[in-house]
Design a protein around this motif. Sequence first.
Motif, PDB file in Angstrom:
ATOM      1  N   TRP A 131       0.833  -1.214   0.000  1.00 24.39           N
ATOM      2  CA  TRP A 131       0.000   0.000   0.000  1.00 24.39           C
ATOM      3  C   TRP A 131       0.864   1.259   0.000  1.00 24.39           C
ATOM      4  CZ3 TRP A 131      -1.355   3.391   4.345  1.00 24.39           C
ATOM      5  CH2 TRP A 131      -2.368   4.290   4.008  1.00 24.39           C
ATOM      6  N   GLN A 132       2.001   1.209   0.683  1.00 20.82           N
ATOM      7  CA  GLN A 132       2.913   2.347   0.727  1.00 20.82           C
ATOM      8  C   GLN A 132       3.837   2.395  -0.501  1.00 20.82           C
ATOM      9  OE1 GLN A 132       2.958   4.741   2.840  1.00 20.82           O
ATOM     10  NE2 GLN A 132       2.242   4.068   4.847  1.00 20.82           N
ATOM     11  N   LYS A 133       3.663   1.448  -1.421  1.00 17.27           N
ATOM     12  CA  LYS A 133       4.467   1.357  -2.642  1.00 17.27           C
ATOM     13  C   LYS A 133       5.953   1.136  -2.322  1.00 17.27           C
ATOM     14  CE  LYS A 133       1.280   4.274  -5.269  1.00 17.27           C
ATOM     15  NZ  LYS A 133       1.103   5.511  -6.086  1.00 17.27           N
ATOM     16  N   GLN A 134       6.196   0.333  -1.277  1.00 17.27           N
ATOM     17  CA  GLN A 134       7.562   0.017  -0.864  1.00 17.27           C
ATOM     18  C   GLN A 134       7.900  -1.461  -1.040  1.00 17.27           C
ATOM     19  OE1 GLN A 134       9.789   2.402   0.155  1.00 17.27           O
ATOM     20  NE2 GLN A 134       8.154   3.838  -0.360  1.00 17.27           N
ATOM     21  N   LEU A 135       6.978  -2.224  -1.619  1.00 19.94           N
ATOM     22  CA  LEU A 135       7.209  -3.651  -1.789  1.00 19.94           C
ATOM     23  C   LEU A 135       7.967  -3.889  -3.100  1.00 19.94           C
ATOM     24  CD1 LEU A 135       6.729  -6.392  -0.464  1.00 19.94           C
ATOM     25  CD2 LEU A 135       4.609  -6.585  -1.763  1.00 19.94           C
ATOM     26  N   THR A 136       9.238  -3.517  -3.067  1.00 21.93           N
ATOM     27  CA  THR A 136      10.095  -3.716  -4.223  1.00 21.93           C
ATOM     28  C   THR A 136      10.928  -4.985  -4.039  1.00 21.93           C
ATOM     29  OG1 THR A 136      11.899  -2.417  -3.260  1.00 21.93           O
ATOM     30  CG2 THR A 136      10.236  -1.226  -4.553  1.00 21.93           C
ATOM     31  N   LEU A 137      11.522  -5.452  -5.130  1.00 25.66           N
ATOM     32  CA  LEU A 137      12.352  -6.655  -5.051  1.00 25.66           C
ATOM     33  C   LEU A 137      13.552  -6.425  -4.146  1.00 25.66           C
ATOM     34  CD1 LEU A 137      12.902  -9.529  -6.025  1.00 25.66           C
ATOM     35  CD2 LEU A 137      14.142  -8.565  -7.978  1.00 25.66           C
ATOM     36  N   THR A 138      14.114  -5.212  -4.175  1.00 22.22           N
ATOM     37  CA  THR A 138      15.256  -4.892  -3.312  1.00 22.22           C
ATOM     38  C   THR A 138      14.871  -4.957  -1.838  1.00 22.22           C
ATOM     39  OG1 THR A 138      16.179  -3.442  -5.013  1.00 22.22           O
ATOM     40  CG2 THR A 138      16.986  -3.151  -2.761  1.00 22.22           C
ATOM     41  N   ASN A 139      13.739  -4.335  -1.494  1.00 25.32           N
ATOM     42  CA  ASN A 139      13.292  -4.357  -0.097  1.00 25.32           C
ATOM     43  C   ASN A 139      12.925  -5.762   0.353  1.00 25.32           C
ATOM     44  OD1 ASN A 139      13.649  -1.634   0.261  1.00 25.32           O
ATOM     45  ND2 ASN A 139      11.508  -1.086  -0.085  1.00 25.32           N
ATOM     46  N   LEU A 140      12.253  -6.518  -0.514  1.00 31.58           N
ATOM     47  CA  LEU A 140      11.854  -7.874  -0.146  1.00 31.58           C
ATOM     48  C   LEU A 140      13.074  -8.756   0.080  1.00 31.58           C
ATOM     49  CD1 LEU A 140       9.535  -9.853   0.293  1.00 31.58           C
ATOM     50  CD2 LEU A 140       9.583 -10.356  -2.160  1.00 31.58           C
ATOM     51  N   THR A 141      14.081  -8.600  -0.759  1.00 26.12           N
ATOM     52  CA  THR A 141      15.316  -9.381  -0.589  1.00 26.12           C
ATOM     53  C   THR A 141      16.004  -9.038   0.728  1.00 26.12           C
ATOM     54  OG1 THR A 141      15.639  -9.450  -2.990  1.00 26.12           O
ATOM     55  CG2 THR A 141      17.555  -9.922  -1.604  1.00 26.12           C
ATOM     56  N   ALA A 142      16.079  -7.733   1.035  1.00 21.11           N
ATOM     57  CA  ALA A 142      16.718  -7.309   2.283  1.00 21.11           C
ATOM     58  C   ALA A 142      15.957  -7.826   3.501  1.00 21.11           C
ATOM     59  CB  ALA A 142      16.811  -5.788   2.324  1.00 21.11           C
ATOM     60  N   VAL A 143      14.635  -7.789   3.440  1.00 16.75           N
ATOM     61  CA  VAL A 143      13.815  -8.272   4.552  1.00 16.75           C
ATOM     62  C   VAL A 143      14.022  -9.767   4.768  1.00 16.75           C
ATOM     63  CG1 VAL A 143      11.434  -8.723   5.281  1.00 16.75           C
ATOM     64  CG2 VAL A 143      12.058  -6.475   4.406  1.00 16.75           C
ATOM     65  N   MET A 144      14.039 -10.531   3.694  1.00 19.87           N
ATOM     66  CA  MET A 144      14.209 -11.982   3.810  1.00 19.87           C
ATOM     67  C   MET A 144      15.606 -12.339   4.321  1.00 19.87           C
ATOM     68  SD  MET A 144      12.180 -13.140   0.343  1.00 19.87           S
ATOM     69  CE  MET A 144      12.349 -14.892   0.629  1.00 19.87           C
ATOM     70  N   GLN A 145      16.618 -11.597   3.876  1.00 19.50           N
ATOM     71  CA  GLN A 145      17.978 -11.857   4.369  1.00 19.50           C
ATOM     72  C   GLN A 145      18.091 -11.530   5.846  1.00 19.50           C
ATOM     73  OE1 GLN A 145      20.410  -9.503   1.718  1.00 19.50           O
ATOM     74  NE2 GLN A 145      20.656 -11.181   0.253  1.00 19.50           N
ATOM     75  N   ASN A 146      17.495 -10.408   6.269  1.00 22.42           N
ATOM     76  CA  ASN A 146      17.540 -10.027   7.684  1.00 22.42           C
ATOM     77  C   ASN A 146      16.807 -11.055   8.545  1.00 22.42           C
ATOM     78  OD1 ASN A 146      18.192  -8.084   9.799  1.00 22.42           O
ATOM     79  ND2 ASN A 146      15.998  -7.657   9.870  1.00 22.42           N
ATOM     80  N   THR A 147      15.665 -11.532   8.045  1.00 29.26           N
ATOM     81  CA  THR A 147      14.908 -12.554   8.771  1.00 29.26           C
ATOM     82  C   THR A 147      15.721 -13.831   8.932  1.00 29.26           C
ATOM     83  OG1 THR A 147      12.830 -11.664   7.895  1.00 29.26           O
ATOM     84  CG2 THR A 147      12.777 -13.898   8.790  1.00 29.26           C
TER      85      THR A 147
END
Length: 461
Positions: A288-304
Amino acid sequence: MEYLALVMFAVVCMVLLLGYPVALSLAGTALLFAGLGTSLEVFDPAFLGALPSRLYGVINNQTLLAVPLFVFMGSMLERSKIAENLLDAMTMLFGKYRGGLGISVILVGMLLAASTGIVGATVVTMGLLSLPTMLKRGYDVKFSTGIICATGTLGQIIPPSIALVLLGDVLSSAYQKAQLDMGIFSPETVSVGDLFAGAVIPGFILVLLYMAYCIGLAVFKPQLVPSIKVADVISLAQGKTRLQVVFSALIPPLLLMFAVLGSILFGFATPTEAAGVGAMGATMLALWQKQLTLTNLTAVMQNTLKITSMVFLILIGASLFSLVFRGFGGEELIQGFFVQMPGGLVGATLIVMLVIFLLGFILDFIEITFVVVPIVAPILLAMGLDPIWLGIMIAINLQTSFLTPPFGFALFYLRGVADKAIRTADIYRGVIPFIVIQLFLLLILALWPELITWLPDVIYG
Protein backbone atom coordinates in the motif's frame (compact mmCIF):
# COMPACT_ATOMS: atom_id res chain seq x y z
CA MET A 1 32.28 -31.29 42.31
CA GLU A 2 29.26 -28.99 41.93
CA TYR A 3 31.56 -25.99 42.00
CA LEU A 4 32.67 -26.93 38.45
CA ALA A 5 29.21 -25.86 37.26
CA LEU A 6 29.79 -22.36 38.66
CA VAL A 7 33.30 -22.28 37.20
CA MET A 8 31.84 -23.25 33.82
CA PHE A 9 29.32 -20.38 34.03
CA ALA A 10 32.11 -17.91 34.90
CA VAL A 11 34.25 -19.18 32.00
CA VAL A 12 31.36 -18.68 29.55
CA CYS A 13 30.98 -15.06 30.68
CA MET A 14 34.71 -14.44 30.21
CA VAL A 15 34.72 -16.06 26.75
CA LEU A 16 31.77 -13.90 25.71
CA LEU A 17 33.58 -10.78 26.92
CA LEU A 18 36.48 -11.73 24.64
CA GLY A 19 34.09 -11.36 21.71
CA TYR A 20 33.61 -14.95 20.59
CA PRO A 21 30.24 -15.96 19.03
CA VAL A 22 27.63 -16.70 21.67
CA ALA A 23 26.39 -20.06 20.40
CA LEU A 24 29.88 -21.44 19.85
CA SER A 25 31.03 -20.11 23.23
CA LEU A 26 28.18 -21.89 25.04
CA ALA A 27 28.59 -25.18 23.20
CA GLY A 28 32.39 -25.15 23.19
CA THR A 29 32.73 -24.39 26.90
CA ALA A 30 30.15 -27.04 27.76
CA LEU A 31 31.96 -29.71 25.72
CA LEU A 32 35.31 -28.71 27.21
CA PHE A 33 34.02 -29.05 30.78
CA ALA A 34 32.16 -32.26 29.90
CA GLY A 35 35.45 -33.77 28.73
CA LEU A 36 37.24 -32.50 31.84
CA GLY A 37 34.53 -33.84 34.11
CA THR A 38 34.53 -37.21 32.38
CA SER A 39 38.30 -37.56 32.77
CA LEU A 40 37.98 -36.68 36.47
CA GLU A 41 35.04 -39.10 36.77
CA VAL A 42 32.73 -36.41 38.16
CA PHE A 43 30.51 -36.11 35.07
CA ASP A 44 28.30 -38.78 33.52
CA PRO A 45 28.54 -38.63 29.69
CA ALA A 46 25.01 -40.09 29.55
CA PHE A 47 23.72 -36.54 30.03
CA LEU A 48 24.95 -35.72 26.50
CA GLY A 49 22.78 -38.56 25.20
CA ALA A 50 19.73 -36.36 25.83
CA LEU A 51 21.00 -33.74 23.35
CA PRO A 52 19.42 -35.22 20.19
CA SER A 53 15.95 -35.26 21.77
CA ARG A 54 16.52 -31.69 23.00
CA LEU A 55 17.44 -30.53 19.51
CA TYR A 56 14.47 -32.33 17.99
CA GLY A 57 12.25 -30.57 20.51
CA VAL A 58 13.69 -27.20 19.43
CA ILE A 59 13.13 -27.94 15.74
CA ASN A 60 9.63 -29.32 16.35
CA ASN A 61 8.53 -26.45 18.63
CA GLN A 62 5.47 -24.72 17.18
CA THR A 63 5.84 -21.72 19.48
CA LEU A 64 9.32 -20.89 18.21
CA LEU A 65 7.94 -20.84 14.66
CA ALA A 66 6.57 -17.40 15.55
CA VAL A 67 10.13 -16.00 15.77
CA PRO A 68 10.92 -15.81 12.02
CA LEU A 69 7.39 -14.61 11.25
CA PHE A 70 7.56 -11.74 13.77
CA VAL A 71 11.06 -10.86 12.56
CA PHE A 72 9.78 -10.77 8.98
CA MET A 73 6.88 -8.55 10.04
CA GLY A 74 9.16 -6.11 11.85
CA SER A 75 11.71 -5.96 9.06
CA MET A 76 8.99 -5.34 6.46
CA LEU A 77 7.44 -2.53 8.53
CA GLU A 78 10.88 -0.99 8.99
CA ARG A 79 11.09 -0.49 5.23
CA SER A 80 7.49 0.61 4.60
CA LYS A 81 7.86 4.20 5.96
CA ILE A 82 5.33 3.57 8.73
CA ALA A 83 7.61 5.23 11.31
CA GLU A 84 8.19 8.31 9.15
CA ASN A 85 4.46 8.90 8.67
CA LEU A 86 3.75 8.32 12.37
CA LEU A 87 6.41 10.80 13.45
CA ASP A 88 5.04 13.48 11.13
CA ALA A 89 1.53 12.94 12.47
CA MET A 90 2.52 12.98 16.15
CA THR A 91 4.72 16.03 15.66
CA MET A 92 1.77 17.88 14.16
CA LEU A 93 -0.33 16.99 17.20
CA PHE A 94 2.16 17.68 20.02
CA GLY A 95 5.13 19.56 18.55
CA LYS A 96 3.88 23.03 19.42
CA TYR A 97 4.04 22.22 23.15
CA ARG A 98 7.22 22.10 25.26
CA GLY A 99 8.36 18.50 25.34
CA GLY A 100 5.84 17.72 22.61
CA LEU A 101 8.42 16.34 20.22
CA GLY A 102 9.71 14.05 22.98
CA ILE A 103 6.16 12.81 23.64
CA SER A 104 5.77 12.24 19.90
CA VAL A 105 8.90 10.08 19.88
CA ILE A 106 7.57 8.05 22.84
CA LEU A 107 4.19 7.44 21.19
CA VAL A 108 5.73 6.53 17.85
CA GLY A 109 8.16 4.19 19.62
CA MET A 110 5.22 2.56 21.42
CA LEU A 111 3.31 2.01 18.17
CA LEU A 112 6.41 0.68 16.44
CA ALA A 113 7.05 -1.67 19.37
CA ALA A 114 3.48 -2.97 19.13
CA SER A 115 3.91 -3.37 15.36
CA THR A 116 7.44 -4.73 14.97
CA GLY A 117 8.61 -6.15 18.31
CA ILE A 118 12.25 -5.61 17.27
CA VAL A 119 14.40 -3.27 19.36
CA GLY A 120 17.14 -2.73 16.80
CA ALA A 121 14.71 -1.76 14.04
CA THR A 122 12.95 0.79 16.26
CA VAL A 123 16.14 2.40 17.62
CA VAL A 124 17.76 2.71 14.19
CA THR A 125 14.60 4.02 12.54
CA MET A 126 13.92 6.60 15.27
CA GLY A 127 17.59 7.56 15.38
CA LEU A 128 17.60 8.33 11.67
CA LEU A 129 14.24 10.11 11.64
CA SER A 130 13.86 11.94 14.93
CA LEU A 131 17.35 12.58 16.34
CA PRO A 132 18.37 15.19 13.70
CA THR A 133 14.99 16.90 14.10
CA MET A 134 15.21 17.03 17.90
CA LEU A 135 18.73 18.45 17.88
CA LYS A 136 17.84 20.98 15.18
CA ARG A 137 14.88 22.20 17.28
CA GLY A 138 17.12 22.76 20.32
CA TYR A 139 16.49 19.62 22.35
CA ASP A 140 19.17 18.55 24.82
CA VAL A 141 21.57 15.97 23.35
CA LYS A 142 21.50 13.66 26.37
CA PHE A 143 17.71 13.72 26.61
CA SER A 144 17.30 13.17 22.85
CA THR A 145 19.60 10.17 22.69
CA GLY A 146 18.27 8.73 25.94
CA ILE A 147 14.61 8.88 24.94
CA ILE A 148 15.28 7.32 21.53
CA CYS A 149 17.19 4.41 23.10
CA ALA A 150 14.57 3.94 25.82
CA THR A 151 11.53 4.03 23.55
CA GLY A 152 13.30 1.64 21.19
CA THR A 153 13.47 -0.94 23.96
CA LEU A 154 9.68 -0.88 24.37
CA GLY A 155 9.65 -3.64 21.75
CA GLN A 156 11.10 -5.87 24.48
CA ILE A 157 7.97 -5.70 26.65
CA ILE A 158 5.05 -4.48 24.52
CA PRO A 159 3.53 -7.40 22.56
CA PRO A 160 4.18 -8.83 20.06
CA SER A 161 7.69 -9.18 21.46
CA ILE A 162 10.23 -11.75 20.31
CA ALA A 163 11.67 -11.69 23.84
CA LEU A 164 8.29 -12.76 25.26
CA VAL A 165 8.02 -15.54 22.66
CA LEU A 166 11.41 -16.91 23.72
CA LEU A 167 10.65 -16.43 27.43
CA GLY A 168 7.31 -18.18 27.00
CA ASP A 169 9.00 -21.26 25.60
CA VAL A 170 11.69 -21.31 28.32
CA LEU A 171 9.23 -20.69 31.17
CA SER A 172 6.85 -23.34 29.88
CA SER A 173 9.62 -25.96 30.16
CA ALA A 174 10.67 -24.55 33.55
CA TYR A 175 7.08 -24.67 34.84
CA GLN A 176 6.62 -28.29 33.79
CA LYS A 177 9.93 -29.22 35.43
CA ALA A 178 8.94 -27.41 38.64
CA GLN A 179 5.65 -29.31 38.75
CA LEU A 180 7.41 -32.64 38.24
CA ASP A 181 9.87 -31.80 41.02
CA MET A 182 6.88 -31.21 43.31
CA GLY A 183 5.29 -34.49 42.24
CA ILE A 184 2.50 -32.77 40.29
CA PHE A 185 1.58 -34.23 36.90
CA SER A 186 -0.39 -31.59 35.00
CA PRO A 187 -0.58 -30.63 31.29
CA GLU A 188 -0.83 -26.95 32.27
CA THR A 189 1.89 -24.74 30.77
CA VAL A 190 2.82 -21.08 30.43
CA SER A 191 1.68 -19.89 27.01
CA VAL A 192 3.03 -16.97 25.02
CA GLY A 193 -0.52 -15.59 24.98
CA ASP A 194 -0.46 -15.44 28.80
CA LEU A 195 2.75 -13.41 28.72
CA PHE A 196 1.42 -11.13 25.98
CA ALA A 197 -1.67 -10.41 28.08
CA GLY A 198 0.40 -9.91 31.23
CA ALA A 199 2.70 -7.44 29.47
CA VAL A 200 -0.02 -5.08 28.19
CA ILE A 201 -0.62 -3.09 31.39
CA PRO A 202 3.07 -2.88 32.47
CA GLY A 203 3.98 -1.79 28.94
CA PHE A 204 1.50 1.08 29.01
CA ILE A 205 2.57 2.05 32.53
CA LEU A 206 6.17 2.29 31.28
CA VAL A 207 5.05 4.52 28.40
CA LEU A 208 3.19 6.77 30.86
CA LEU A 209 6.26 6.98 33.10
CA TYR A 210 8.40 8.02 30.12
CA MET A 211 5.83 10.69 29.21
CA ALA A 212 5.66 11.89 32.83
CA TYR A 213 9.45 12.34 32.83
CA CYS A 214 9.24 14.31 29.58
CA ILE A 215 6.46 16.52 30.94
CA GLY A 216 8.43 17.03 34.16
CA LEU A 217 11.39 18.32 32.15
CA ALA A 218 9.05 20.63 30.22
CA VAL A 219 7.84 22.11 33.51
CA PHE A 220 11.08 22.34 35.49
CA LYS A 221 13.73 22.54 32.73
CA PRO A 222 11.91 23.89 29.65
CA GLN A 223 15.17 24.89 27.97
CA LEU A 224 15.99 21.20 27.48
CA VAL A 225 12.75 20.42 25.61
CA PRO A 226 11.59 23.55 23.70
CA SER A 227 8.47 23.79 21.59
CA ILE A 228 8.44 23.83 17.79
CA LYS A 229 7.15 26.82 15.83
CA VAL A 230 3.62 26.37 14.55
CA ALA A 231 4.76 27.15 11.01
CA ASP A 232 7.26 24.28 11.12
CA VAL A 233 4.59 21.88 12.34
CA ILE A 234 2.15 22.90 9.61
CA SER A 235 4.81 22.52 6.93
CA LEU A 236 4.99 18.79 7.72
CA ALA A 237 1.46 18.33 6.35
CA GLN A 238 2.55 19.02 2.76
CA GLY A 239 -0.85 20.36 1.76
CA LYS A 240 -2.91 17.90 3.83
CA THR A 241 -5.08 18.77 6.79
CA ARG A 242 -4.01 17.69 10.25
CA LEU A 243 -6.85 15.15 10.40
CA GLN A 244 -5.82 13.61 7.07
CA VAL A 245 -2.21 13.22 8.16
CA VAL A 246 -3.10 11.68 11.53
CA PHE A 247 -5.74 9.39 10.03
CA SER A 248 -3.54 8.06 7.22
CA ALA A 249 -0.58 7.52 9.58
CA LEU A 250 -2.39 5.93 12.53
CA ILE A 251 -4.98 3.64 10.96
CA PRO A 252 -2.63 1.15 9.19
CA PRO A 253 -0.44 0.27 12.21
CA LEU A 254 -3.44 0.23 14.54
CA LEU A 255 -5.25 -2.22 12.27
CA LEU A 256 -2.15 -4.43 12.20
CA MET A 257 -1.85 -4.28 16.00
CA PHE A 258 -5.49 -5.27 16.41
CA ALA A 259 -5.14 -8.11 13.89
CA VAL A 260 -2.09 -9.57 15.66
CA LEU A 261 -2.75 -8.89 19.35
CA GLY A 262 -6.54 -9.08 19.15
CA SER A 263 -6.46 -12.50 17.54
CA ILE A 264 -4.17 -13.77 20.33
CA LEU A 265 -5.85 -12.14 23.32
CA PHE A 266 -9.38 -13.08 22.23
CA GLY A 267 -8.43 -16.66 21.42
CA PHE A 268 -8.96 -16.56 17.66
CA ALA A 269 -5.37 -17.59 16.89
CA THR A 270 -2.25 -18.93 18.53
CA PRO A 271 0.82 -16.62 18.66
CA THR A 272 2.33 -18.53 15.75
CA GLU A 273 -0.81 -18.14 13.64
CA ALA A 274 -1.06 -14.47 14.60
CA ALA A 275 2.58 -14.00 13.58
CA GLY A 276 1.64 -15.29 10.15
CA VAL A 277 -1.21 -12.80 10.01
CA GLY A 278 1.21 -10.03 11.02
CA ALA A 279 3.75 -11.01 8.37
CA MET A 280 1.06 -10.93 5.67
CA GLY A 281 -0.36 -7.66 7.05
CA ALA A 282 3.06 -6.00 7.03
CA THR A 283 3.56 -7.12 3.42
CA MET A 284 0.18 -5.62 2.45
CA LEU A 285 1.08 -2.35 4.20
CA ALA A 286 4.37 -2.21 2.30
CA LEU A 287 2.45 -2.78 -0.93
CA TRP A 288 0.00 0.00 0.00
CA GLN A 289 2.91 2.35 0.73
CA LYS A 290 4.47 1.36 -2.64
CA GLN A 291 7.56 0.02 -0.86
CA LEU A 292 7.21 -3.65 -1.79
CA THR A 293 10.09 -3.72 -4.22
CA LEU A 294 12.35 -6.66 -5.05
CA THR A 295 15.26 -4.89 -3.31
CA ASN A 296 13.29 -4.36 -0.10
CA LEU A 297 11.85 -7.87 -0.15
CA THR A 298 15.32 -9.38 -0.59
CA ALA A 299 16.72 -7.31 2.28
CA VAL A 300 13.81 -8.27 4.55
CA MET A 301 14.21 -11.98 3.81
CA GLN A 302 17.98 -11.86 4.37
CA ASN A 303 17.54 -10.03 7.68
CA THR A 304 14.91 -12.55 8.77
CA LEU A 305 17.21 -15.45 7.91
CA LYS A 306 20.17 -13.94 9.80
CA ILE A 307 18.25 -13.14 13.00
CA THR A 308 16.37 -16.46 13.03
CA SER A 309 19.54 -18.46 12.45
CA MET A 310 21.27 -16.57 15.27
CA VAL A 311 18.42 -17.25 17.72
CA PHE A 312 18.17 -20.96 16.97
CA LEU A 313 21.94 -21.50 16.97
CA ILE A 314 22.15 -19.83 20.40
CA LEU A 315 19.27 -22.03 21.58
CA ILE A 316 21.16 -25.16 20.49
CA GLY A 317 24.32 -24.00 22.28
CA ALA A 318 22.30 -23.14 25.38
CA SER A 319 20.65 -26.58 25.37
CA LEU A 320 24.07 -28.25 25.43
CA PHE A 321 25.28 -25.87 28.15
CA SER A 322 22.26 -26.56 30.39
CA LEU A 323 22.72 -30.34 30.04
CA VAL A 324 26.34 -30.17 31.17
CA PHE A 325 25.47 -27.69 33.94
CA ARG A 326 22.83 -30.11 35.22
CA GLY A 327 25.25 -33.02 34.90
CA PHE A 328 27.63 -31.30 37.32
CA GLY A 329 24.81 -30.83 39.83
CA GLY A 330 24.63 -27.07 39.32
CA GLU A 331 20.85 -26.94 39.68
CA GLU A 332 20.92 -28.70 43.05
CA LEU A 333 23.67 -26.33 44.22
CA ILE A 334 21.66 -23.22 43.29
CA GLN A 335 18.46 -24.67 44.71
CA GLY A 336 20.17 -25.33 48.02
CA PHE A 337 21.56 -21.81 48.00
CA PHE A 338 18.09 -20.33 47.44
CA VAL A 339 16.42 -22.49 50.07
CA GLN A 340 18.97 -21.53 52.75
CA MET A 341 18.87 -17.84 51.85
CA PRO A 342 17.40 -15.50 54.49
CA GLY A 343 14.15 -13.99 53.36
CA GLY A 344 12.90 -17.16 51.70
CA LEU A 345 11.10 -16.62 48.39
CA VAL A 346 11.40 -12.82 48.54
CA GLY A 347 15.15 -12.96 49.13
CA ALA A 348 15.66 -15.55 46.37
CA THR A 349 13.63 -13.51 43.88
CA LEU A 350 15.51 -10.33 44.76
CA ILE A 351 18.87 -12.05 44.26
CA VAL A 352 17.80 -13.47 40.87
CA MET A 353 16.57 -10.08 39.69
CA LEU A 354 19.80 -8.45 40.84
CA VAL A 355 21.93 -11.08 39.08
CA ILE A 356 19.95 -10.70 35.83
CA PHE A 357 20.28 -6.92 36.02
CA LEU A 358 24.05 -7.12 36.55
CA LEU A 359 24.47 -9.73 33.80
CA GLY A 360 22.63 -7.31 31.51
CA PHE A 361 25.75 -5.11 31.57
CA ILE A 362 27.76 -7.79 29.77
CA LEU A 363 25.29 -10.26 28.16
CA ASP A 364 22.51 -9.98 25.60
CA PHE A 365 18.89 -10.76 26.53
CA ILE A 366 18.90 -13.91 24.36
CA GLU A 367 21.93 -15.28 26.20
CA ILE A 368 20.38 -14.57 29.60
CA THR A 369 17.05 -16.07 28.51
CA PHE A 370 18.58 -19.31 27.28
CA VAL A 371 21.34 -19.73 29.89
CA VAL A 372 20.27 -18.14 33.18
CA VAL A 373 16.46 -18.40 33.13
CA PRO A 374 16.33 -22.21 32.65
CA ILE A 375 18.58 -22.57 35.72
CA VAL A 376 16.77 -20.26 38.16
CA ALA A 377 13.15 -20.31 36.93
CA PRO A 378 12.28 -23.91 37.92
CA ILE A 379 13.57 -23.27 41.44
CA LEU A 380 11.58 -20.04 41.89
CA LEU A 381 8.43 -21.58 40.40
CA ALA A 382 8.74 -24.59 42.72
CA MET A 383 8.94 -22.13 45.62
CA GLY A 384 5.50 -20.78 44.65
CA LEU A 385 6.00 -17.81 42.28
CA ASP A 386 3.37 -17.09 39.66
CA PRO A 387 4.95 -17.96 36.28
CA ILE A 388 3.34 -15.07 34.39
CA TRP A 389 4.46 -12.54 37.00
CA LEU A 390 7.97 -13.98 36.95
CA GLY A 391 8.09 -13.90 33.15
CA ILE A 392 7.09 -10.25 32.89
CA MET A 393 9.45 -9.22 35.69
CA ILE A 394 12.33 -10.96 33.92
CA ALA A 395 11.33 -9.38 30.58
CA ILE A 396 11.37 -5.85 32.02
CA ASN A 397 14.63 -6.58 33.82
CA LEU A 398 16.12 -7.84 30.56
CA GLN A 399 14.89 -4.66 28.89
CA THR A 400 17.46 -2.73 30.91
CA SER A 401 20.20 -4.86 29.31
CA PHE A 402 19.66 -2.88 26.10
CA LEU A 403 20.43 0.37 27.92
CA THR A 404 23.15 -0.49 30.44
CA PRO A 405 26.72 0.37 29.35
CA PRO A 406 29.11 -0.84 28.15
CA PHE A 407 27.34 -3.49 26.03
CA GLY A 408 23.81 -2.08 25.78
CA PHE A 409 22.69 -2.97 22.27
CA ALA A 410 20.38 0.04 21.97
CA LEU A 411 23.40 2.26 22.66
CA PHE A 412 25.33 0.53 19.88
CA TYR A 413 22.42 0.83 17.45
CA LEU A 414 22.06 4.57 18.06
CA ARG A 415 25.83 5.15 18.04
CA GLY A 416 25.91 3.59 14.58
CA VAL A 417 23.40 6.04 13.06
CA ALA A 418 24.03 9.17 15.17
CA ASP A 419 26.14 12.09 14.01
CA LYS A 420 29.85 11.80 14.78
CA ALA A 421 29.65 15.03 16.78
CA ILE A 422 27.48 13.31 19.39
CA ARG A 423 29.72 11.88 22.09
CA THR A 424 29.27 8.32 23.28
CA ALA A 425 29.41 9.63 26.85
CA ASP A 426 26.32 11.76 26.15
CA ILE A 427 24.42 8.68 24.97
CA TYR A 428 25.46 6.78 28.11
CA ARG A 429 24.41 9.64 30.41
CA GLY A 430 21.15 10.10 28.51
CA VAL A 431 19.85 6.61 29.26
CA ILE A 432 20.47 6.74 33.03
CA PRO A 433 17.08 8.34 33.92
CA PHE A 434 15.26 5.77 31.81
CA ILE A 435 17.09 2.87 33.47
CA VAL A 436 15.94 4.30 36.82
CA ILE A 437 12.37 4.51 35.47
CA GLN A 438 12.46 0.85 34.41
CA LEU A 439 13.76 -0.20 37.83
CA PHE A 440 10.99 1.90 39.42
CA LEU A 441 8.45 -0.01 37.31
CA LEU A 442 9.89 -3.29 38.64
CA LEU A 443 9.31 -2.00 42.17
CA ILE A 444 5.70 -1.07 41.32
CA LEU A 445 5.01 -4.50 39.85
CA ALA A 446 6.61 -6.20 42.86
CA LEU A 447 4.33 -4.28 45.22
CA TRP A 448 1.21 -4.73 43.06
CA PRO A 449 1.58 -8.02 41.12
CA GLU A 450 -2.09 -7.77 40.09
CA LEU A 451 -1.00 -5.27 37.44
CA ILE A 452 0.50 -8.25 35.62
CA THR A 453 -1.84 -11.09 36.51
CA TRP A 454 -5.22 -9.31 36.27
CA LEU A 455 -5.59 -9.23 32.47
CA PRO A 456 -4.52 -12.86 31.88
CA ASP A 457 -6.98 -13.94 34.58
CA VAL A 458 -9.78 -11.95 32.92
CA ILE A 459 -9.06 -13.26 29.41
CA TYR A 460 -8.03 -16.84 30.11
CA GLY A 461 -9.62 -17.40 33.50
